[in-house]
Design a protein around this motif. Structure first.
Motif, mmCIF file in Angstrom:
data_model
loop_
_atom_site.group_PDB
_atom_site.id
_atom_site.type_symbol
_atom_site.label_atom_id
_atom_site.label_comp_id
_atom_site.label_asym_id
_atom_site.label_seq_id
_atom_site.Cartn_x
_atom_site.Cartn_y
_atom_site.Cartn_z
ATOM 1 N N GLY A 54 -0.213 -10.170 -10.874
ATOM 2 C CA GLY A 54 -0.085 -10.998 -9.855
ATOM 3 C C GLY A 54 0.382 -12.367 -10.361
ATOM 4 N N SER B 117 2.829 -11.107 -16.064
ATOM 5 C CA SER B 117 2.919 -9.729 -16.285
ATOM 6 C C SER B 117 3.896 -9.614 -17.731
ATOM 7 C CB SER B 117 3.979 -9.184 -15.137
ATOM 8 O OG SER B 117 5.142 -9.519 -15.133
ATOM 9 N N LEU C 80 1.023 -2.233 -7.463
ATOM 10 C CA LEU C 80 1.440 -2.749 -6.137
ATOM 11 C C LEU C 80 -0.177 -2.857 -5.468
ATOM 12 C CD1 LEU C 80 4.788 -1.544 -4.889
ATOM 13 C CD2 LEU C 80 3.993 -3.914 -5.232
ATOM 14 N N ARG C 81 -0.784 -1.767 -5.450
ATOM 15 C CA ARG C 81 -2.029 -1.784 -4.825
ATOM 16 C C ARG C 81 -3.169 -2.335 -5.295
ATOM 17 N NH1 ARG C 81 -3.765 3.710 -2.653
ATOM 18 N NH2 ARG C 81 -4.486 2.443 -0.970
ATOM 19 N N HIS D 80 -2.857 -5.364 -6.501
ATOM 20 C CA HIS D 80 -2.873 -6.798 -6.180
ATOM 21 C C HIS D 80 -2.608 -7.230 -4.542
ATOM 22 C CE1 HIS D 80 -3.263 -7.880 -10.496
ATOM 23 N NE2 HIS D 80 -2.414 -7.004 -10.879
ATOM 24 N N THR D 81 -2.446 -6.076 -3.987
ATOM 25 C CA THR D 81 -2.005 -6.422 -2.626
ATOM 26 C C THR D 81 -2.765 -5.358 -1.726
ATOM 27 O OG1 THR D 81 -0.410 -4.657 -2.439
ATOM 28 C CG2 THR D 81 0.521 -6.905 -3.234
ATOM 29 N N ALA E 127 3.295 0.791 -0.038
ATOM 30 C CA ALA E 127 3.599 0.699 -1.616
ATOM 31 C C ALA E 127 4.720 1.700 -2.128
ATOM 32 C CB ALA E 127 2.363 1.061 -2.257
ATOM 33 N N ARG F 22 7.868 0.080 -0.909
ATOM 34 C CA ARG F 22 8.301 -1.015 -1.989
ATOM 35 C C ARG F 22 8.575 -0.684 -3.168
ATOM 36 N NH1 ARG F 22 10.186 -5.906 -2.728
ATOM 37 N NH2 ARG F 22 8.965 -7.372 -4.143
ATOM 38 N N ALA G 134 6.870 -6.340 -9.675
ATOM 39 C CA ALA G 134 6.218 -5.881 -8.388
ATOM 40 C C ALA G 134 5.292 -6.780 -7.532
ATOM 41 C CB ALA G 134 5.323 -4.768 -8.606
ATOM 42 N N CYS G 135 4.714 -7.637 -7.967
ATOM 43 C CA CYS G 135 3.935 -8.693 -7.223
ATOM 44 C C CYS G 135 4.624 -10.127 -7.458
ATOM 45 C CB CYS G 135 2.426 -8.668 -7.776
ATOM 46 S SG CYS G 135 1.604 -7.245 -7.468
ATOM 47 N N GLU G 136 5.713 -10.327 -8.001
ATOM 48 C CA GLU G 136 6.480 -11.430 -8.001
ATOM 49 C C GLU G 136 5.673 -12.649 -8.783
ATOM 50 O OE1 GLU G 136 8.233 -12.897 -4.514
ATOM 51 O OE2 GLU G 136 9.478 -11.166 -4.125
#
Length: 572
Positions: A95, A98, A122-123, A125-126, A133, A136, A175-177
């Motif tokens: 998040g 990385s 992704l899952r 942290h979101t 997902a 994405r 993935a989570c920028e």
């Protein structure tokens, strides 16, 4: 840092020291290191193996082993990494920060599809659903330039090439920028064209999402191409920190100057045919560049074809398609091309490690094709093979002396004091330190292991040496030493050499002639000057243009020229 204004740091390391507890005592890996990186900036950390560049950066993401003891302050945004629990670090990774690992083949889980692994990040942290997902994940794979992402999202890692796996690793990392991306040797062992694509991808991501990028590398061409600032490390200390243009133009410290001087670059191996003056210190290949017929032919390959059977009823795959070449005594032929071009397959055929489907392979007039394993054995006495990774090609259960002696024992070429004398003379020739004979491979550095591998390849005094990517993972200073040693030994022993590499600057230093391969076929061949300075074929031109040069100004000019050429080719 493009045109970004320095403000709050994305990552700050202050007075960091890291020690490791070992059976032999405490090892100081990092000692009082400080640096920072800002949003939208690329900070390159360079230095030889053991300099502490990876350890300091791994501290920022909390990936050090339990034997590590950390002192100092590491902050990511407003988070103090050095005081966080493992649970807190796990929540932070992906998040806020990385990492793109050096070897994606090891970092990716072979049991799960690449799409599943992206969705997992992704899952974590979101609050995305499984379906969202997956959608994405496809978007991310498209963003990093993976072809046909809707289909390949269901691929397993082994179904992708090295460059494609590296793109997947980058997709997971962004993935989570995250605010900080640590890229640890992201282009090592990649072809120059794939390397150029990965660098352009990182540059685009920096501009698009504004992440700070910490680039760990030993490739100074990559530094010149991508970095805004550079931190030079040695023996756990920061030697010098400077903007990239200042560092290359006027390095302050002698170590930095030595590091830059060791970098191979296109144009270093100028063809002696362009000068009438004698060059006694030129590489051994230069004397025979373009004139192999003047010396005895050691290797002759005629219309070589190698096909691999397809699985489950699929048609066979032709890895090598009607390739012919010759190498004279004392000459080095460079074999270049992208992954999958057939370079290594040709080398293995020459060594009798891969059967040819058709064609002829002759060593000093003797045809190897069709020979049984028993009849190949005496022929192999005349061959030496230097593998890409000496860590896996040297027997870990044998000492270095025993590894070097093994070909003499197998071929019953020497025993007793004669064997020991031959091994010692070769270890001395490759400049390994006293006592190396009784050490095990894991006790040597990467450069020392590669020297031991070279000694083993030469112990039978071969007529032909096959070198498959022998310097791809070495530091530039170690690489320069190995290349100089290689040239010196070829002068002394006069063997012919098939040198396989994707590093055109290294090939430029060693090879008198070069053959360019693509999809198993010969695209172009000629002298070093013809191929690297005046290539005729478009593929060769693109290959040469993709090589990053250790000069930020020249590299930017080359990149802009390539972009303009690409735009012109695709306009209208």
């Amino acid at each position: 840092m493009s045109e970004a204004v320095k403000g709050a740091t994305a990552l700050s390391i202050e007075s960091l020291s890291v020690t490791f507890a070992t059976d032999a005592g405490t090892v100081n890996a990092v000692d009082d290191v400080s640096y920072e990186v800002y949003p939208g900036e690329v900070l390159a950390i360079v230095g030889e193996s053991g300099s502490g560049k990876s350890v300091s950066s791994r501290t920022a993401i909390g990936l050090l082993p339990k034997t590590a003891r950390v002192r100092g302050l590491v902050t990511v945004g407003s988070h103090t990494i050095t005081s966080m629990s493992e649970k807190q670090l796990t929540a932070l990774r992906g998040g806020e920060i990385s990492m793109v690992f050096q070897e994606p083949g090891s970092a990716l889980d072979p049991l799960f599809t690449v799409g599943f692994q992206i969705c997992e990040a992704l899952r974590a942290h979101t609050k995305l659903s499984r379906k969202s997902a997956k959608t994405r994940a496809v978007e991310l794979l498209r963003m990093v330039g993976l072809p046909d992402p809707e289909h390949r999202v269901n691929f397993y890692p082994h179904q992708l090439s090295g460059g494609q796996k590296q793109r997947v690793m980058i997709a997971i990392a962004i993935a989570c920028e995250p605010k900080v991306i640590i890229a640890d040797e992201p282009t090592t062992a990649l072809d120059v064209t794939v390397q150029a694509e990965i660098l352009e991808l990182l540059r685009d991501l920096r501009d698009r999402i504004g992440s700070a990028i910490v680039l760990i590398t030993h490739n100074m061409g990559v530094v010149a191409d991508l970095a805004d600032r550079v931190v030079v490390m040695r023996d756990g200390h920061v030697v010098e920190t400077a903007p990239v243009h200042d560092l290359f133009a006027a390095p302050r410290e002698q170590y930095t100057r030595d590091l830059l001087a060791a970098v191979p670059h296109l144009g270093a191996g100028l063809d002696t045919a362009s000068s009438d003056a004698p060059q006694e210190d030129s590489l051994p290949t230069a004397a025979t560049a373009g004139e192999p017929a003047t010396a005895e032919t050691v290797l002759e390959v005629v219309d070589l074809v190698v096909e691999f059977a397809g699985a489950l009823g699929r048609s066979s795959f032709r890895a090598v398609d009607s390739v012919s070449l010759t190498i004279a005594r004392g000459e080095t032929l460079g074999l270049v091309g992208e992954s999958g071009s057939g370079k290594t397959t040709i080398g293995r055929c020459v060594a009798g490690l891969q059967r040819a489907s058709s064609g002829i392979v002759r060593i000093e007039g003797q045809d190897l094709t069709g020979l049984s394993e028993r009849k190949l054995r005496p022929v192999r006495k005349r061959l030496g093979f230097v593998f890409q990774d000496p860590a896996t090609s040297l027997n870990p259960r044998l000492t270095v002396g025993q590894c070097v002696a093994e070909p003499l024992v197998v071929h019953r070429a020497a025993n007793g004091e004669a064997l020991r004398s031959r091994v010692r003379s070769l270890l001395d020739a490759v400049q390994l330190p006293a006592g190396a004979e009784d050490r095990y491979p894991h006790e040597l550095s990467g450069g020392q292991r590669q020297r031991a591998s070279l000694a083993r390849a030469l112990v039978l005094n071969p007529d032909l040496l096959i070198a498959d990517e022998p310097t791809s993972a070495l530091d530039v200073s170690v690489q320069a030493t190995v290349l100089e040693l290689f040239a010196d030994l070829q002068r002394e022993f006069g063997w012919a050499c098939l040198f396989i590499s994707h590093d055109l600057a290294v090939v430029d230093q060693l090879a008198g002639r070069i053959m360019v391969l693509r999809n198993g076929s010969v695209v172009e061949q000629g002298t070093r000057d013809e191929i690297l300075r005046h290539p005729e074929q478009e593929y060769t031109q693109r290959l040469v243009a993709a090589v990053p040069v250790p000069d930020p100004v020249e590299q930017r000019r080359r990149r802009e020229a390539s972009a303009a050429l690409f735009a012109a080719d695709h306009s209208g």
